[in-house]
Design a protein around this motif. Sequence first.
Motif, PDB file in Angstrom:
ATOM      1  N   SER A  68      18.389  53.282   9.695  1.00  0.00           N
ATOM      2  CA  SER A  68      17.278  54.204   9.960  1.00  0.00           C
ATOM      3  C   SER A  68      16.066  53.867   9.100  1.00  0.00           C
ATOM      4  O   SER A  68      14.921  53.939   9.570  1.00  0.00           O
ATOM      5  CB  SER A  68      17.715  55.653   9.728  1.00  0.00           C
ATOM      6  OG  SER A  68      17.968  55.883   8.360  1.00  0.00           O
ATOM      7  N   VAL A  69      16.281  53.460   7.861  1.00  0.00           N
ATOM      8  CA  VAL A  69      15.155  53.053   7.004  1.00  0.00           C
ATOM      9  C   VAL A  69      14.517  51.784   7.557  1.00  0.00           C
ATOM     10  O   VAL A  69      13.288  51.668   7.629  1.00  0.00           O
ATOM     11  CB  VAL A  69      15.632  52.849   5.547  1.00  0.00           C
ATOM     12  CG1 VAL A  69      14.558  52.186   4.701  1.00  0.00           C
ATOM     13  CG2 VAL A  69      16.042  54.181   4.927  1.00  0.00           C
ATOM     14  N   GLU A  70      15.341  50.832   7.971  1.00  0.00           N
ATOM     15  CA  GLU A  70      14.834  49.579   8.537  1.00  0.00           C
ATOM     16  C   GLU A  70      13.992  49.847   9.785  1.00  0.00           C
ATOM     17  O   GLU A  70      12.891  49.308   9.929  1.00  0.00           O
ATOM     18  CB  GLU A  70      16.005  48.668   8.881  1.00  0.00           C
ATOM     19  CG  GLU A  70      15.599  47.373   9.552  1.00  0.00           C
ATOM     20  CD  GLU A  70      16.806  46.576   9.991  1.00  0.00           C
ATOM     21  OE1 GLU A  70      16.905  45.420   9.575  1.00  0.00           O
ATOM     22  OE2 GLU A  70      17.645  47.123  10.736  1.00  0.00           O
ATOM     23  N   ALA A  71      14.494  50.690  10.687  1.00  0.00           N
ATOM     24  CA  ALA A  71      13.760  51.005  11.917  1.00  0.00           C
ATOM     25  C   ALA A  71      12.430  51.672  11.603  1.00  0.00           C
ATOM     26  O   ALA A  71      11.404  51.346  12.207  1.00  0.00           O
ATOM     27  CB  ALA A  71      14.611  51.903  12.815  1.00  0.00           C
ATOM     28  N   GLN A  75       8.793  50.081  12.564  1.00  0.00           N
ATOM     29  CA  GLN A  75       7.896  50.819  13.454  1.00  0.00           C
ATOM     30  C   GLN A  75       6.553  51.083  12.781  1.00  0.00           C
ATOM     31  O   GLN A  75       5.499  50.953  13.419  1.00  0.00           O
ATOM     32  CB  GLN A  75       8.554  52.115  13.904  1.00  0.00           C
ATOM     33  CG  GLN A  75       9.694  51.880  14.874  1.00  0.00           C
ATOM     34  CD  GLN A  75      10.559  53.095  15.092  1.00  0.00           C
ATOM     35  OE1 GLN A  75      10.394  54.118  14.436  1.00  0.00           O
ATOM     36  NE2 GLN A  75      11.513  52.988  16.008  1.00  0.00           N
ATOM     37  N   ASN A  76       6.558  51.443  11.504  1.00  0.00           N
ATOM     38  CA  ASN A  76       5.295  51.664  10.791  1.00  0.00           C
ATOM     39  C   ASN A  76       4.502  50.371  10.661  1.00  0.00           C
ATOM     40  O   ASN A  76       3.274  50.364  10.808  1.00  0.00           O
ATOM     41  CB  ASN A  76       5.556  52.251   9.400  1.00  0.00           C
ATOM     42  CG  ASN A  76       5.967  53.697   9.452  1.00  0.00           C
ATOM     43  OD1 ASN A  76       5.638  54.415  10.393  1.00  0.00           O
ATOM     44  ND2 ASN A  76       6.707  54.135   8.450  1.00  0.00           N
ATOM     45  N   GLY A  85       5.799  49.053  19.056  1.00  0.00           N
ATOM     46  CA  GLY A  85       6.871  49.252  18.086  1.00  0.00           C
ATOM     47  C   GLY A  85       8.239  48.879  18.611  1.00  0.00           C
ATOM     48  O   GLY A  85       8.517  49.032  19.798  1.00  0.00           O
ATOM     49  N   PRO A  86       9.106  48.408  17.734  1.00  0.00           N
ATOM     50  CA  PRO A  86      10.478  48.103  18.139  1.00  0.00           C
ATOM     51  C   PRO A  86      11.324  49.369  18.198  1.00  0.00           C
ATOM     52  O   PRO A  86      10.956  50.399  17.653  1.00  0.00           O
ATOM     53  CB  PRO A  86      10.971  47.176  17.027  1.00  0.00           C
ATOM     54  CG  PRO A  86      10.199  47.605  15.830  1.00  0.00           C
ATOM     55  CD  PRO A  86       8.851  48.036  16.346  1.00  0.00           C
ATOM     56  N   SER A  87      12.477  49.270  18.844  1.00  0.00           N
ATOM     57  CA  SER A  87      13.380  50.408  18.930  1.00  0.00           C
ATOM     58  C   SER A  87      14.162  50.547  17.632  1.00  0.00           C
ATOM     59  O   SER A  87      14.241  49.624  16.830  1.00  0.00           O
ATOM     60  CB  SER A  87      14.362  50.202  20.091  1.00  0.00           C
ATOM     61  OG  SER A  87      15.212  49.109  19.806  1.00  0.00           O
ATOM     62  N   ALA A 128      15.170  55.338  23.945  1.00  0.00           N
ATOM     63  CA  ALA A 128      14.563  56.226  22.944  1.00  0.00           C
ATOM     64  C   ALA A 128      13.112  55.878  22.648  1.00  0.00           C
ATOM     65  O   ALA A 128      12.442  56.582  21.899  1.00  0.00           O
ATOM     66  CB  ALA A 128      15.373  56.173  21.648  1.00  0.00           C
ATOM     67  N   GLY A 129      12.611  54.787  23.218  1.00  0.00           N
ATOM     68  CA  GLY A 129      11.226  54.382  23.001  1.00  0.00           C
ATOM     69  C   GLY A 129      11.128  53.062  22.264  1.00  0.00           C
ATOM     70  O   GLY A 129      12.019  52.691  21.503  1.00  0.00           O
ATOM     71  N   GLY A 130      10.056  52.343  22.508  1.00  0.00           N
ATOM     72  CA  GLY A 130       9.861  51.037  21.900  1.00  0.00           C
ATOM     73  C   GLY A 130      10.584  49.956  22.677  1.00  0.00           C
ATOM     74  O   GLY A 130      11.296  50.218  23.637  1.00  0.00           O
ATOM     75  N   TRP A 131      10.376  48.724  22.267  1.00  0.00           N
ATOM     76  CA  TRP A 131      11.084  47.635  22.939  1.00  0.00           C
ATOM     77  C   TRP A 131      12.413  47.404  22.237  1.00  0.00           C
ATOM     78  O   TRP A 131      12.550  47.577  21.044  1.00  0.00           O
ATOM     79  CB  TRP A 131      10.236  46.369  23.007  1.00  0.00           C
ATOM     80  CG  TRP A 131       9.602  45.945  21.731  1.00  0.00           C
ATOM     81  CD1 TRP A 131       8.351  46.267  21.292  1.00  0.00           C
ATOM     82  CD2 TRP A 131      10.182  45.127  20.712  1.00  0.00           C
ATOM     83  NE1 TRP A 131       8.126  45.706  20.074  1.00  0.00           N
ATOM     84  CE2 TRP A 131       9.229  44.987  19.688  1.00  0.00           C
ATOM     85  CE3 TRP A 131      11.408  44.496  20.559  1.00  0.00           C
ATOM     86  CZ2 TRP A 131       9.466  44.257  18.545  1.00  0.00           C
ATOM     87  CZ3 TRP A 131      11.639  43.759  19.410  1.00  0.00           C
ATOM     88  CH2 TRP A 131      10.670  43.641  18.429  1.00  0.00           C
ATOM     89  N   LEU A 132      13.408  47.031  23.028  1.00  0.00           N
ATOM     90  CA  LEU A 132      14.778  46.920  22.539  1.00  0.00           C
ATOM     91  C   LEU A 132      14.951  45.680  21.667  1.00  0.00           C
ATOM     92  O   LEU A 132      14.655  44.569  22.093  1.00  0.00           O
ATOM     93  CB  LEU A 132      15.750  46.869  23.713  1.00  0.00           C
ATOM     94  CG  LEU A 132      17.232  46.846  23.366  1.00  0.00           C
ATOM     95  CD1 LEU A 132      17.625  48.130  22.632  1.00  0.00           C
ATOM     96  CD2 LEU A 132      18.063  46.669  24.609  1.00  0.00           C
ATOM     97  N   ARG A 133      15.416  45.901  20.441  1.00  0.00           N
ATOM     98  CA  ARG A 133      15.783  44.781  19.562  1.00  0.00           C
ATOM     99  C   ARG A 133      17.180  44.344  19.947  1.00  0.00           C
ATOM    100  O   ARG A 133      17.975  45.130  20.469  1.00  0.00           O
ATOM    101  CB  ARG A 133      15.765  45.199  18.093  1.00  0.00           C
ATOM    102  CG  ARG A 133      14.401  45.594  17.614  1.00  0.00           C
ATOM    103  CD  ARG A 133      14.373  45.819  16.132  1.00  0.00           C
ATOM    104  NE  ARG A 133      15.203  46.962  15.742  1.00  0.00           N
ATOM    105  CZ  ARG A 133      15.741  47.101  14.534  1.00  0.00           C
ATOM    106  NH1 ARG A 133      15.575  46.178  13.619  1.00  0.00           N
ATOM    107  NH2 ARG A 133      16.462  48.164  14.248  1.00  0.00           N
TER     108      ARG A 133
END
Length: 137
Positions: A68-71, A75-76, A85-87, A128-133
């Motif tokens: 969650s911290v990495e995501a 995204q930021n 932003g990535p997913s 959930a939004g963003g492009w899928l990593r």
Amino acid sequence: MVVRPLLLSGWLLAAALPAAAQQIRSATGPAAPRPAHNSMAKSTTPFNCEQYAWPNHPHPGMKAYCASVEAGILQNEARQAGRPGPSAEVGVLPALGSAEAKRTGTACIGGQAFRRLANGWEQISAPAGGWLRCRER
């Protein structure tokens, strides 16, 4: 009489040279800005949160916390650089060119999930939004 006009033109030329050099320097403009940092450039999971899975780390929630911290950081970073932003989630897909990728029509290309179209590839959006990593199998 001939000496004075030549002397005067020499002084004018000497006075104009620094101004001309400054004008040439300012015409080139400032140096180009450096591109924004991209943590995704080398890996889709730069924090390597797999190392915090249960047998390697005593706390069972550490892997999820790391993810969650990495995501959030990715995204930021993308938002600050003006990129999509990535997913938060990371899928596992076949590598580009493999038999499974040809069969399923999906592939992991540089940490990003793509779907095969008739005339190329399209990037897959995460639910959930963003492009899928993704990570290659």
